[in-house]
Scaffold this active site. Structure first.
Site, PDB file in Angstrom:
ATOM      1  N   LYS A 110       0.995  -1.229  -0.043  1.00  0.00           N
ATOM      2  CA  LYS A 110      -0.073   0.026  -0.171  1.00  0.00           C
ATOM      3  C   LYS A 110       0.777   1.263  -0.197  1.00  0.00           C
ATOM      4  O   LYS A 110       0.734   2.305  -0.569  1.00  0.00           O
ATOM      5  CB  LYS A 110      -1.064   0.139   1.372  1.00  0.00           C
ATOM      6  CG  LYS A 110      -1.485   1.340   1.547  1.00  0.00           C
ATOM      7  CD  LYS A 110      -2.270   1.386   2.578  1.00  0.00           C
ATOM      8  CE  LYS A 110      -1.540   1.633   3.981  1.00  0.00           C
ATOM      9  NZ  LYS A 110      -1.457   2.874   4.528  1.00  0.00           N
ATOM     10  N   ASN A 111       1.991   1.391   0.825  1.00  0.00           N
ATOM     11  CA  ASN A 111       2.717   2.278   0.902  1.00  0.00           C
ATOM     12  C   ASN A 111       3.948   2.645   0.112  1.00  0.00           C
ATOM     13  O   ASN A 111       4.711   3.333   0.083  1.00  0.00           O
ATOM     14  CB  ASN A 111       3.473   2.263   2.444  1.00  0.00           C
ATOM     15  CG  ASN A 111       2.316   2.643   3.521  1.00  0.00           C
ATOM     16  OD1 ASN A 111       1.044   2.812   3.362  1.00  0.00           O
ATOM     17  ND2 ASN A 111       2.701   2.072   4.702  1.00  0.00           N
TER      18      ASN A 111
ATOM     19  N   ASP B   4       4.492  -0.025  12.100  1.00  0.00           N
ATOM     20  CA  ASP B   4       3.069  -0.469  11.750  1.00  0.00           C
ATOM     21  C   ASP B   4       3.130  -1.925  12.235  1.00  0.00           C
ATOM     22  O   ASP B   4       1.991  -2.536  11.859  1.00  0.00           O
ATOM     23  CB  ASP B   4       3.240  -0.374  10.213  1.00  0.00           C
ATOM     24  CG  ASP B   4       3.102   0.812   9.423  1.00  0.00           C
ATOM     25  OD1 ASP B   4       3.657   1.197   8.359  1.00  0.00           O
ATOM     26  OD2 ASP B   4       2.888   1.976  10.425  1.00  0.00           O
TER      27      ASP B   4
ATOM     28  N   VAL C 196       7.651   6.263  16.919  1.00  0.00           N
ATOM     29  CA  VAL C 196       7.443   6.966  15.859  1.00  0.00           C
ATOM     30  C   VAL C 196       6.289   8.044  15.969  1.00  0.00           C
ATOM     31  O   VAL C 196       6.105   9.060  15.558  1.00  0.00           O
ATOM     32  CB  VAL C 196       7.170   6.206  14.410  1.00  0.00           C
ATOM     33  CG1 VAL C 196       6.966   7.003  13.213  1.00  0.00           C
ATOM     34  CG2 VAL C 196       8.630   5.353  14.533  1.00  0.00           C
TER      35      VAL C 196
ATOM     36  N   ARG D 236      -8.674  -0.322   3.547  1.00  0.00           N
ATOM     37  CA  ARG D 236      -7.784   0.732   2.919  1.00  0.00           C
ATOM     38  C   ARG D 236      -6.457   0.046   2.704  1.00  0.00           C
ATOM     39  O   ARG D 236      -5.766   0.513   1.785  1.00  0.00           O
ATOM     40  CB  ARG D 236      -7.750   1.758   4.017  1.00  0.00           C
ATOM     41  CG  ARG D 236      -8.737   3.136   4.120  1.00  0.00           C
ATOM     42  CD  ARG D 236      -7.957   4.001   5.004  1.00  0.00           C
ATOM     43  NE  ARG D 236      -6.771   4.316   4.623  1.00  0.00           N
ATOM     44  CZ  ARG D 236      -6.030   5.079   5.571  1.00  0.00           C
ATOM     45  NH1 ARG D 236      -6.263   4.869   6.494  1.00  0.00           N
ATOM     46  NH2 ARG D 236      -4.821   5.286   5.412  1.00  0.00           N
TER      47      ARG D 236
ATOM     48  N   ARG E 264      -0.004  14.052  12.915  1.00  0.00           N
ATOM     49  CA  ARG E 264       0.350  13.855  11.994  1.00  0.00           C
ATOM     50  C   ARG E 264       0.570  15.322  10.973  1.00  0.00           C
ATOM     51  O   ARG E 264      -0.027  15.575   9.950  1.00  0.00           O
ATOM     52  CB  ARG E 264      -0.505  13.179  10.988  1.00  0.00           C
ATOM     53  CG  ARG E 264      -1.156  11.683  11.558  1.00  0.00           C
ATOM     54  CD  ARG E 264      -0.346  10.651  11.447  1.00  0.00           C
ATOM     55  NE  ARG E 264       0.176  10.070  10.373  1.00  0.00           N
ATOM     56  CZ  ARG E 264      -0.255   9.191   9.824  1.00  0.00           C
ATOM     57  NH1 ARG E 264      -1.443   8.744   9.999  1.00  0.00           N
ATOM     58  NH2 ARG E 264       0.408   8.611   8.698  1.00  0.00           N
TER      59      ARG E 264
ATOM     60  N   CYS F 275      -4.829   7.681   9.402  1.00  0.00           N
ATOM     61  CA  CYS F 275      -4.955   7.093  10.574  1.00  0.00           C
ATOM     62  C   CYS F 275      -4.831   8.000  11.746  1.00  0.00           C
ATOM     63  O   CYS F 275      -3.842   8.705  11.823  1.00  0.00           O
ATOM     64  CB  CYS F 275      -4.334   5.940  10.818  1.00  0.00           C
ATOM     65  SG  CYS F 275      -4.586   4.474   9.753  1.00  0.00           S
TER      66      CYS F 275
HETATM   67  C1  EPZ Z   1       4.135   6.446   6.507  1.00  0.00           C
HETATM   68  O1  EPZ Z   1       3.415   7.577   6.868  1.00  0.00           O
HETATM   69  C2  EPZ Z   1       3.216   5.402   6.286  1.00  0.00           C
HETATM   70  N1  EPZ Z   1       1.903   5.655   5.361  1.00  0.00           N
HETATM   71  C3  EPZ Z   1       2.731   5.016   7.702  1.00  0.00           C
HETATM   72  O2  EPZ Z   1       2.024   3.838   7.509  1.00  0.00           O
HETATM   73  C4  EPZ Z   1       3.990   4.459   8.442  1.00  0.00           C
HETATM   74  O3  EPZ Z   1       3.608   4.343   9.962  1.00  0.00           O
HETATM   75  C5  EPZ Z   1       5.059   5.675   8.431  1.00  0.00           C
HETATM   76  O4  EPZ Z   1       5.434   6.239   7.141  1.00  0.00           O
HETATM   77  C6  EPZ Z   1       6.383   5.344   9.384  1.00  0.00           C
HETATM   78  O5  EPZ Z   1       6.999   4.394   8.630  1.00  0.00           O
HETATM   79  C7  EPZ Z   1       2.045   5.949   4.221  1.00  0.00           C
HETATM   80  O6  EPZ Z   1       3.187   5.593   3.575  1.00  0.00           O
HETATM   81  C8  EPZ Z   1       0.866   6.150   3.421  1.00  0.00           C
HETATM   82  P1  EPZ Z   1       6.368   9.796   8.546  1.00  0.00           P
HETATM   83  P2  EPZ Z   1       3.793   9.220   7.010  1.00  0.00           P
HETATM   84  O7  EPZ Z   1       6.220  10.862   7.586  1.00  0.00           O
HETATM   85  O8  EPZ Z   1       4.878   9.188   5.802  1.00  0.00           O
HETATM   86  C9  EPZ Z   1       6.507  13.024  11.981  1.00  0.00           C
HETATM   87  C10 EPZ Z   1       0.221   2.579   7.669  1.00  0.00           C
HETATM   88  O9  EPZ Z   1      -0.347   2.017   8.703  1.00  0.00           O
HETATM   89  N2  EPZ Z   1       6.139  14.214  11.057  1.00  0.00           N
HETATM   90  O10 EPZ Z   1       7.410   9.017   8.407  1.00  0.00           O
HETATM   91  O11 EPZ Z   1       2.736  10.021   7.282  1.00  0.00           O
HETATM   92  C11 EPZ Z   1       4.959  12.281  12.109  1.00  0.00           C
HETATM   93  O12 EPZ Z   1       4.048  13.100  12.941  1.00  0.00           O
HETATM   94  C12 EPZ Z   1       0.517   3.633   7.851  1.00  0.00           C
HETATM   95  O13 EPZ Z   1       0.363   1.893   6.583  1.00  0.00           O
HETATM   96  C13 EPZ Z   1       6.222  15.745  11.230  1.00  0.00           C
HETATM   97  O14 EPZ Z   1       6.512  15.952  12.422  1.00  0.00           O
HETATM   98  O15 EPZ Z   1       4.945   8.971   8.268  1.00  0.00           O
HETATM   99  C14 EPZ Z   1       5.454  10.966  12.864  1.00  0.00           C
HETATM  100  O16 EPZ Z   1       5.591  11.228  14.213  1.00  0.00           O
HETATM  101  C15 EPZ Z   1       0.369   4.311   9.299  1.00  0.00           C
HETATM  102  N3  EPZ Z   1       6.208  16.445  10.324  1.00  0.00           N
HETATM  103  C16 EPZ Z   1       6.850  10.829  12.113  1.00  0.00           C
HETATM  104  O17 EPZ Z   1       7.081  12.076  11.777  1.00  0.00           O
HETATM  105  C17 EPZ Z   1       5.917  16.033   9.047  1.00  0.00           C
HETATM  106  O18 EPZ Z   1       5.783  16.654   8.200  1.00  0.00           O
HETATM  107  C18 EPZ Z   1       6.945   9.768  11.253  1.00  0.00           C
HETATM  108  O19 EPZ Z   1       5.956  10.283  10.202  1.00  0.00           O
HETATM  109  C19 EPZ Z   1       5.880  14.603   8.621  1.00  0.00           C
HETATM  110  C20 EPZ Z   1       5.904  13.592   9.876  1.00  0.00           C
END
Ligand code: EPZ
Length: 456
Positions: free
Chosen positions: A41-42, A328, A350, A436, A143, A138
């Site tokens: 998915k990702n 995840d 995370v 999803r 986020r 989610c």
């Molecule tokens: C991706 O989310 C995945 N989703 C998530 O999978 C996965 O858990 C995550 O990466 C970590 O591996 C998709 O790819 C669609 P991040 P993403 O940006 O990109 C903070 C699932 O179950 N952050 O790596 O949104 C954020 O709040 C989903 O498939 C900021 O602070 O994750 C988090 O605490 C859930 N500012 C951390 O970084 C930003 O601008 C990691 O988020 C962006 C992120």
């Protein structure tokens, strides 16, 4: 014994989870059999966005039939991209006629997905403007998208925030930038990759995420004509090029789905062959799975996961970016840990609120205590924000059926596992969220011998 399984009417093309809201599960039976896992998915959703950057069609293979893909398909079509599916799992994306879309249409289509934010760079390159609705995804933390917006500004974009979302323009075009991420964010790394490839000049991205899905996206961009290289310290360089052509690519398998089915095998004392799973991208998970008392066998075409009998063992897990234990993976695994003999600790580093799902598990008989500020006894990780939370799971505790509501994607799947492992009947509502990210999960549960019926 519940009413008969999913009836023939359901099998006739209808997908459990897509058109049904509730599952009634009679637990206590081990899951045994085979599931086929397709593209991640990702990755698949991001690869679809990357097709926008090309001047010729792209073909993406092994695309899962999940609602996140449907959301991105709708958005691409709203922007004039033609999306054809000549056979299940194959998408042909033709960006020849990209045009502006109406914000209201995009807002209506974006739904619960977070992918729309990744349209920014490609749309700025193609149209000089991007309209992005406030994001879904989610509820596992606030986020924010500050890293995304800071990166886009570094490329020269102008970001206007409206009450309903963002409007971005790039009056002077997009130029290569130096970007140092405060945290190796997957989404922000993808944002930079999808913007830098057609920007003028070289972009240096420090503290990049290097998840396998990111590396698969880099491979796709390289096939398209992009010039991308990496240094050992997770710094990625992208040299902008004039244009990109379409790609043909088979999506990387879904590690999260594979780990979810493995956890289901452990929690239900079952035996599941996950076709399509590969060892390389699951190494950290496999270590924890084995330490918890699970057995696995890596084969050419997949991995067999089973409960070898005896007691499960408690583990200490800390989620992290790749190659650490993926955030995840923790939610489905926790169900198996409720059956381990002893005290396990899952330290979530995370997301700041990813243990909300555990309260329903406690209602089912689990002994889980969430420490909102983590546990000082465990060495703290990257002190990015007071993020660390810890869940302490004491087992074994017999689980009994309950009525639960799916809170998020992985938490929802963990409820399926809990209901299947529990004695008695459970009702799980809001199961649509699970579709999803988990393709045809109803059919897969049926193939594994799960005892359930669906209710709309
Ligand atoms: C991706 O989310 C995945 N989703 C998530 O999978 C996965 O858990 C995550 O990466 C970590 O591996 C998709 O790819 C669609 P991040 P993403 O940006 O990109 C903070 C699932 O179950 N952050 O790596 O949104 C954020 O709040 C989903 O498939 C900021 O602070 O994750 C988090 O605490 C859930 N500012 C951390 O970084 C930003 O601008 C990691 O988020 C962006 C992120």
């Amino acid at each position: 014994m519940a009413a008969p399984l999913v009836t023939d009417a359901h099998r006739a093309g209808q997908r459990v989870g897509l058109t049904f809201d509730k599952l009634v599960i009679d637990g206590g039976k081990p899951l045994r059999g085979r599931v086929d896992v397709r593209g991640a998915k990702n990755l698949a959703t991001k690869a679809m966005v990357a097709a926008l950057l090309a001047d010729t069609p792209s073909t993406l293979l092994d695309v899962p039939d999940i609602s996140d893909v449907k959301v991105v398909t709708g958005m691409l079509e709203a922007y004039g991209v033609s999306v054809a599916s000549p056979e299940p799992g194959t998408l042909i994306l033709d960006p020849a006629n990209v045009e502006r879309a109406h914000f209201a249409q995009i807002d209506a289509l974006a739904g619960s997905s977070r992918i729309p934010i990744l349209f920014c760079g490609p749309l700025l390159h193609r149209l000089g403007e991007a309209l992005i609705p406030d994001l879904g995804g989610c509820r596992i933390g606030d986020r924010p998208i500050d890293f995304h917006m800071d990166a886009l500004r570094a490329f020269g974009a102008i970001v206007d925030k409206s009450y309903e979302g963002f409007r971005l323009t790039a009056p002077n075009g997009l130029k290569g930038a130096f970007i140092d991420l405060p945290y190796p964010s997957v989404g922000a790394t993808e944002q930079v990759l999808l913007t830098a490839v057609l920007a003028e000049g070289v972009t240096e991205l420090k503290n990049a995420a290097i998840e396998p899905e990111i590396m698969d996206l880099v491979a796709i961009l390289q096939k398209m004509g992009a010039i991308i290289w990496m240094e050992p310290n997770r710094t990625i360089f992208i040299e902008g090029v004039e244009k990109l052509h379409g790609y043909t690519h088979r999506a990387l398998f879904d590690r999260n789905e594979a780990a979810s089915w493995a956890s289901a095998a452990l929690a239900t004392r079952g035996d599941i062959f996950v076709a399509g799973a590969k060892q390389q991208e699951l190494m950290t998970f496999l270590n924890v799975f084995r330490k918890a008392g699970g057995a696995f066998d890596v084969r050419e075409d997949g991995i067999r996961f089973w409960h070898p009998g005896g007691a499960l063992k408690p583990v200490q897990v800390e989620t992290d970016v790749h190659p650490g234990f993926m955030t995840d993976w923790q939610q489905p695994l926790i169900i198996a840990l409720t059956q381990a003999e002893g005290v396990s600790v899952v330290h979530e580093t995370v997301y700041e609120n990813r243990f909300g799902f555990t309260s329903a598990l406690v209602d089912m008989g689990a002994d889980i205590v969430v420490h909102k500020d983590g546990l000082e006894s465990i060495t703290r990780r990257v002190p990015r924000r007071p993020l660390e939370q810890a869940a302490v799971i004491t087992g074994p505790t017999p689980l009994h059926g309950a009525d639960v509501v799916v809170p998020d994607l992985r938490g929802g799947f963990s409820y399926l596992i809990a209901a299947l492992a529990a004695r008695g009947r459970s009702t799980i509502s809001n199961v649509g969220i699970i579709s999803r990210g988990y393709e045809h999960f109803g059919e897969k549960l049926e193939a594994l011998g799960a005892d359930f019926t669906v209710e709309s």
